[in-house]
Design an enzyme around this catalytic site. Sequence first.
Site, PDB file in Angstrom:
ATOM      1  N   ILE A   1       1.956  11.164  -2.988  1.00  0.00           N
ATOM      2  CA  ILE A   1       2.587  11.734  -4.186  1.00  0.00           C
ATOM      3  C   ILE A   1       3.266  10.629  -4.988  1.00  0.00           C
ATOM      4  CG2 ILE A   1       4.442  13.252  -4.993  1.00  0.00           C
ATOM      5  CD1 ILE A   1       3.732  15.106  -2.620  1.00  0.00           C
ATOM      6  N   ASP A   2       3.990   9.744  -4.308  1.00  0.00           N
ATOM      7  CA  ASP A   2       4.641   8.632  -5.005  1.00  0.00           C
ATOM      8  C   ASP A   2       3.625   7.656  -5.587  1.00  0.00           C
ATOM      9  OD1 ASP A   2       7.230   9.436  -4.824  1.00  0.00           O
ATOM     10  OD2 ASP A   2       7.685   8.322  -2.995  1.00  0.00           O
ATOM     11  N   ALA A   3       2.504   7.474  -4.904  1.00  0.00           N
ATOM     12  CA  ALA A   3       1.477   6.568  -5.421  1.00  0.00           C
ATOM     13  C   ALA A   3       0.920   7.095  -6.735  1.00  0.00           C
ATOM     14  CB  ALA A   3       0.368   6.386  -4.395  1.00  0.00           C
TER      15      ALA A   3
ATOM     16  N   LEU B   1       3.456   6.325  -9.371  1.00  0.00           N
ATOM     17  CA  LEU B   1       3.509   4.901  -9.700  1.00  0.00           C
ATOM     18  C   LEU B   1       2.282   4.447 -10.483  1.00  0.00           C
ATOM     19  CD1 LEU B   1       5.121   3.434  -6.473  1.00  0.00           C
ATOM     20  CD2 LEU B   1       6.156   3.782  -8.714  1.00  0.00           C
TER      21      LEU B   1
ATOM     22  N   ALA C   1       3.960  12.174   1.235  1.00  0.00           N
ATOM     23  CA  ALA C   1       4.999  11.662   0.333  1.00  0.00           C
ATOM     24  C   ALA C   1       4.560  10.341  -0.294  1.00  0.00           C
ATOM     25  CB  ALA C   1       6.312  11.487   1.084  1.00  0.00           C
TER      26      ALA C   1
END
Length: 101
Positions: free
Chosen positions: A67-69, A72, A64
Site C-alpha cells: 500500500i505504501d509502495a 510512493l 502495508a
Amino acid sequence: MNVEVIAHLAQVQSLTAIAIGLIIGLGALGACIGIGIMGSKFLEAAARQPELVPLLQGRMFLLAGLIDAAFLIGVALAMYFAVGNPLLTVVQKAAVAAAGH
C-alpha cells in the site's frame, strides 16, 4: 517569447501544481484509509484466533508495504511533474512551430 506563450506556460504550471496536490493528497488519503481498514481487520482476526497472529502479522506487514509502495509511486510521479514537466516542452515546441509559420 511573446506574452501569449508565457501565459500558456503559467497556466500549465498552475494546473500541474493543482494536479500534484491532488495526486499526493488523494494518494495519502487512500493509503491511510487502506492501512486503517487492514489494521482493524488484523485486530479482529487476532482477537478471534490468537494462534494465527504470527502468520497474519507477516501478511499484514507485506500488504502495508504494498500500500505504501503504491503511494510512493504516486509521489515519485508527482515530483517528476514538479521538476521535469514534459508538458512545458510541448507548449514551448508548439509556440516555436506557430511562430515559424
